[in-house]
Design a protein around this motif. Structure first.
Motif, PDB file in Angstrom:
ATOM      1  N   LEU A   7      30.886  11.933   8.277  1.00  0.00           N
ATOM      2  CA  LEU A   7      31.886  12.860   8.794  1.00  0.00           C
ATOM      3  C   LEU A   7      31.610  13.159  10.267  1.00  0.00           C
ATOM      4  O   LEU A   7      30.460  13.211  10.686  1.00  0.00           O
ATOM      5  CB  LEU A   7      31.862  14.157   7.991  1.00  0.00           C
ATOM      6  CG  LEU A   7      33.077  15.076   8.116  1.00  0.00           C
ATOM      7  CD1 LEU A   7      34.290  14.438   7.472  1.00  0.00           C
ATOM      8  CD2 LEU A   7      32.792  16.431   7.473  1.00  0.00           C
ATOM      9  N   SER A   8      32.660  13.374  11.062  1.00  0.00           N
ATOM     10  CA  SER A   8      32.463  13.707  12.481  1.00  0.00           C
ATOM     11  C   SER A   8      33.617  14.556  13.000  1.00  0.00           C
ATOM     12  O   SER A   8      34.730  14.532  12.458  1.00  0.00           O
ATOM     13  CB  SER A   8      32.332  12.441  13.340  1.00  0.00           C
ATOM     14  OG  SER A   8      33.499  11.638  13.231  1.00  0.00           O
ATOM     15  N   ILE A   9      33.345  15.320  14.042  1.00  0.00           N
ATOM     16  CA  ILE A   9      34.356  16.147  14.695  1.00  0.00           C
ATOM     17  C   ILE A   9      35.241  15.254  15.551  1.00  0.00           C
ATOM     18  O   ILE A   9      34.771  14.270  16.129  1.00  0.00           O
ATOM     19  CB  ILE A   9      33.683  17.259  15.542  1.00  0.00           C
ATOM     20  CG1 ILE A   9      34.709  18.283  16.023  1.00  0.00           C
ATOM     21  CG2 ILE A   9      32.895  16.676  16.694  1.00  0.00           C
ATOM     22  CD1 ILE A   9      34.067  19.514  16.670  1.00  0.00           C
ATOM     23  N   VAL A  10      36.552  15.574  15.652  1.00  0.00           N
ATOM     24  CA  VAL A  10      37.462  14.721  16.417  1.00  0.00           C
ATOM     25  C   VAL A  10      38.056  15.412  17.642  1.00  0.00           C
ATOM     26  O   VAL A  10      38.603  14.751  18.525  1.00  0.00           O
ATOM     27  CB  VAL A  10      38.602  14.175  15.532  1.00  0.00           C
ATOM     28  CG1 VAL A  10      38.057  13.322  14.405  1.00  0.00           C
ATOM     29  CG2 VAL A  10      39.459  15.301  14.987  1.00  0.00           C
ATOM     30  N   ASN A  11      37.964  16.731  17.693  1.00  0.00           N
ATOM     31  CA  ASN A  11      38.459  17.456  18.862  1.00  0.00           C
ATOM     32  C   ASN A  11      37.730  18.797  18.936  1.00  0.00           C
ATOM     33  O   ASN A  11      36.932  19.132  18.069  1.00  0.00           O
ATOM     34  CB  ASN A  11      39.972  17.659  18.793  1.00  0.00           C
ATOM     35  CG  ASN A  11      40.610  17.797  20.167  1.00  0.00           C
ATOM     36  OD1 ASN A  11      39.916  17.981  21.170  1.00  0.00           O
ATOM     37  ND2 ASN A  11      41.930  17.705  20.235  1.00  0.00           N
ATOM     38  N   VAL A  12      38.013  19.566  19.979  1.00  0.00           N
ATOM     39  CA  VAL A  12      37.262  20.794  20.225  1.00  0.00           C
ATOM     40  C   VAL A  12      37.525  21.840  19.142  1.00  0.00           C
ATOM     41  O   VAL A  12      38.619  21.921  18.583  1.00  0.00           O
ATOM     42  CB  VAL A  12      37.613  21.395  21.599  1.00  0.00           C
ATOM     43  CG1 VAL A  12      37.226  20.440  22.710  1.00  0.00           C
ATOM     44  CG2 VAL A  12      39.091  21.734  21.687  1.00  0.00           C
ATOM     45  N   PRO A  13      36.518  22.659  18.808  1.00  0.00           N
ATOM     46  CA  PRO A  13      36.749  23.790  17.905  1.00  0.00           C
ATOM     47  C   PRO A  13      37.633  24.823  18.590  1.00  0.00           C
ATOM     48  O   PRO A  13      37.516  25.049  19.796  1.00  0.00           O
ATOM     49  CB  PRO A  13      35.336  24.333  17.666  1.00  0.00           C
ATOM     50  CG  PRO A  13      34.543  23.882  18.837  1.00  0.00           C
ATOM     51  CD  PRO A  13      35.126  22.580  19.277  1.00  0.00           C
ATOM     52  N   GLN A  14      38.532  25.438  17.839  1.00  0.00           N
ATOM     53  CA  GLN A  14      39.468  26.408  18.399  1.00  0.00           C
ATOM     54  C   GLN A  14      39.319  27.752  17.700  1.00  0.00           C
ATOM     55  O   GLN A  14      39.361  27.850  16.482  1.00  0.00           O
ATOM     56  CB  GLN A  14      40.913  25.911  18.243  1.00  0.00           C
ATOM     57  CG  GLN A  14      41.245  24.664  19.050  1.00  0.00           C
ATOM     58  CD  GLN A  14      41.471  24.968  20.526  1.00  0.00           C
ATOM     59  OE1 GLN A  14      41.311  26.108  20.977  1.00  0.00           O
ATOM     60  NE2 GLN A  14      41.856  23.956  21.293  1.00  0.00           N
ATOM     61  N   LEU A  15      39.147  28.799  18.508  1.00  0.00           N
ATOM     62  CA  LEU A  15      38.999  30.157  17.982  1.00  0.00           C
ATOM     63  C   LEU A  15      40.313  30.622  17.360  1.00  0.00           C
ATOM     64  O   LEU A  15      41.377  30.546  17.986  1.00  0.00           O
ATOM     65  CB  LEU A  15      38.598  31.108  19.106  1.00  0.00           C
ATOM     66  CG  LEU A  15      38.382  32.574  18.722  1.00  0.00           C
ATOM     67  CD1 LEU A  15      37.184  32.716  17.792  1.00  0.00           C
ATOM     68  CD2 LEU A  15      38.187  33.420  19.988  1.00  0.00           C
ATOM     69  N   LYS A  16      40.257  31.115  16.125  1.00  0.00           N
ATOM     70  CA  LYS A  16      41.454  31.612  15.460  1.00  0.00           C
ATOM     71  C   LYS A  16      41.931  32.908  16.122  1.00  0.00           C
ATOM     72  O   LYS A  16      41.125  33.744  16.535  1.00  0.00           O
ATOM     73  CB  LYS A  16      41.174  31.882  13.973  1.00  0.00           C
ATOM     74  CG  LYS A  16      41.005  30.633  13.140  1.00  0.00           C
ATOM     75  CD  LYS A  16      40.703  30.981  11.686  1.00  0.00           C
ATOM     76  CE  LYS A  16      41.904  31.586  10.993  1.00  0.00           C
ATOM     77  NZ  LYS A  16      41.641  31.824   9.551  1.00  0.00           N
ATOM     78  N   SER A  17      43.226  33.060  16.220  1.00  0.00           N
ATOM     79  CA  SER A  17      43.791  34.292  16.776  1.00  0.00           C
ATOM     80  C   SER A  17      43.354  35.490  15.938  1.00  0.00           C
ATOM     81  O   SER A  17      43.366  35.437  14.707  1.00  0.00           O
ATOM     82  CB  SER A  17      45.323  34.211  16.789  1.00  0.00           C
ATOM     83  OG  SER A  17      45.761  33.223  17.696  1.00  0.00           O
ATOM     84  N   GLY A  18      42.948  36.558  16.626  1.00  0.00           N
ATOM     85  CA  GLY A  18      42.530  37.774  15.945  1.00  0.00           C
ATOM     86  C   GLY A  18      41.098  37.758  15.461  1.00  0.00           C
ATOM     87  O   GLY A  18      40.621  38.739  14.904  1.00  0.00           O
ATOM     88  N   SER A  19      40.392  36.640  15.682  1.00  0.00           N
ATOM     89  CA  SER A  19      39.002  36.535  15.241  1.00  0.00           C
ATOM     90  C   SER A  19      38.067  36.552  16.443  1.00  0.00           C
ATOM     91  O   SER A  19      38.442  36.161  17.550  1.00  0.00           O
ATOM     92  CB  SER A  19      38.797  35.245  14.444  1.00  0.00           C
ATOM     93  OG  SER A  19      37.424  35.032  14.174  1.00  0.00           O
TER      94      SER A  19
ATOM     95  N   ILE B 264      38.627  26.882  14.013  1.00  0.00           N
ATOM     96  CA  ILE B 264      39.245  25.747  13.329  1.00  0.00           C
ATOM     97  C   ILE B 264      38.620  24.486  13.909  1.00  0.00           C
ATOM     98  O   ILE B 264      38.659  24.264  15.122  1.00  0.00           O
ATOM     99  CB  ILE B 264      40.772  25.729  13.544  1.00  0.00           C
ATOM    100  CG1 ILE B 264      41.412  26.986  12.972  1.00  0.00           C
ATOM    101  CG2 ILE B 264      41.387  24.469  12.918  1.00  0.00           C
ATOM    102  CD1 ILE B 264      41.228  27.150  11.483  1.00  0.00           C
ATOM    103  N   VAL B 265      38.036  23.658  13.042  1.00  0.00           N
ATOM    104  CA  VAL B 265      37.321  22.460  13.495  1.00  0.00           C
ATOM    105  C   VAL B 265      37.946  21.219  12.846  1.00  0.00           C
ATOM    106  O   VAL B 265      37.871  21.052  11.627  1.00  0.00           O
ATOM    107  CB  VAL B 265      35.821  22.536  13.135  1.00  0.00           C
ATOM    108  CG1 VAL B 265      35.105  21.271  13.588  1.00  0.00           C
ATOM    109  CG2 VAL B 265      35.182  23.770  13.770  1.00  0.00           C
TER     110      VAL B 265
END
Length: 360
Positions: free
Chosen positions: A87-99, A104-105
């Protein structure tokens, strides 16, 4: 007697000074660990608190605190997010709104029945189980001669990640909303389509061989629609009258078939220089979609030719910005003829004239 009193007074004064010095040192020693502890806590790297697999291509990762800016750059993220079992990451992690610290990874497709380990920044390892829930799409539809799209709807409980992350919140206006840690909003559950960067689907013509089609960047949610585009390999086109079936290990299609038709190319009606490294290209009509994505034009003059590629997300109505490639620059006082690269558009006698050089 006076000498004795003098000596006693001197001894008492010395004792007081020594006692004061000791108390001062004791206060300093007690205060020092508190300062050091605060500094250590401030400088400590974020650690993973929890990993939840929310669908076959998406993880929700909770940290003990927000990631620093440099940690959400793609190359750094690829080094920090290390998984096992392929398994591998494909794009940048994104901070969820309100958190404050839930991200989201997007990852490659997870395999059924697999237990994975995430090691973040070489430290704490957290286990999680694969989730093979596929992304549901309503239908597939031809867009241009070499491009088709998949359609999903928020009303069905499917949302593109762009509507629920902090980075895009302002740009999405009234369409942006918040999801809790269970990914519900106002009592309704949502499945998140994470970044489709580098993803592919397979399109198979009736009686023919499967053809890989790559995702066209920045098309998964534009103009208020959730319709990611996929493009055939360069030089290939959809054959009119042929039935095609779309499939992939990460999608679930309600209607996976469409019949190709003859689609007229876009029509370029004008061009204008924006700078010595970019031009604006205007279509006859607003396509109301990101149809410039991945396209190029050739600018030809008596001085030679240069290539310009569409700058992603630069379209405003019918006009998109194209940037010159390989360090090329437009010459002053020159007329360039505009020619689309490939059959995605036509351009009859369209020219770009640059500003003459100022007189000395």
């Amino acid at each position: 007697m006076p000498k004795m009193r003098y000596r006693m007074a001197l001894l008492f004064l010395t004792f007081v000074l020594m006692l004061g010095s000791a108390c001062g040192n004791d206060k300093k020693e007690k205060a020092q660990p508190t300062d050091e502890n605060a500094t250590t806590e401030d400088q400590a790297d974020p650690t993973v608190s929890k990993v939840s697999s929310i669908n076959i291509i998406t993880l929700q990762v909770e940290f003990n605190k927000a990631l620093p800016k440099e940690a959400v750059e793609l190359e750094t993220a690829k080094k920090n997010f290390v998984f096992d079992n392929g398994l591998s990451i494909v794009n940048v992690p994104q901070l969820k709104s309100g958190s404050k610290s839930t991200y989201i990874v997007p990852v490659t497709s997870q395999q059924a029945g697999t237990n994975y380990n995430l090691t973040y920044n070489g430290k704490k390892t957290v286990k999680f189980q694969a989730n093979t829930t596929k992304i549901p799409f309503h239908l597939s539809r031809q867009v241009t001669a070499d491009t088709f799209e998949l359609e999903s709807f928020r009303d069905d409980g499917v949302t593109d990640y762009g509507y629920v992350i902090e980075a895009y919140r302002k740009g999405r206006g009234d369409l942006a909303f918040e999801l809790d840690n269970e990914n519900t909003a106002k009592g309704k559950s949502f499945l998140i389509i994470s970044s489709l960067r580098d993803r592919e689907v397979v399109i198979t013509p009736a009686g023919g061989k499967p053809i890989p089609a790559k995702y066209v960047p920045f098309t998964q949610s534009t103009d208020g629609l959730q319709e990611p585009k996929f493009r055939l390999p360069e030089g290939q086109v959809l054959q009119s009258g042929t039935s095609y079936t779309v499939s992939a290990d990460w999608i679930e299609m309600r209607d996976d078939n469409f019949v190709a038709e003859t689609v007229e190319p876009l029509k370029i009606i004008s061009g204008a220089s924006v700078s010595d490294t970019a031009v604006n290209i205007t279509l006859f009509a607003d396509p109301k979609d990101e149809l410039f994505a991945g396209r190029s034009v050739k600018l030809t003059s008596d001085a030679g030719e240069v290539m310009a590629m569409y700058k992603y997300q630069s379209r405003k109505n019918a006009t998109g910005t194209f940037e010159l490639q390989d360090g090329a620059k437009l010459k002053t006082g020159v007329v360039y003829r505009v020619e689309p690269v490939g059959n995605w558009a036509t351009a009859d006698n369209v020219e770009v004239t640059t500003t003459p050089a100022p007189k000395k």
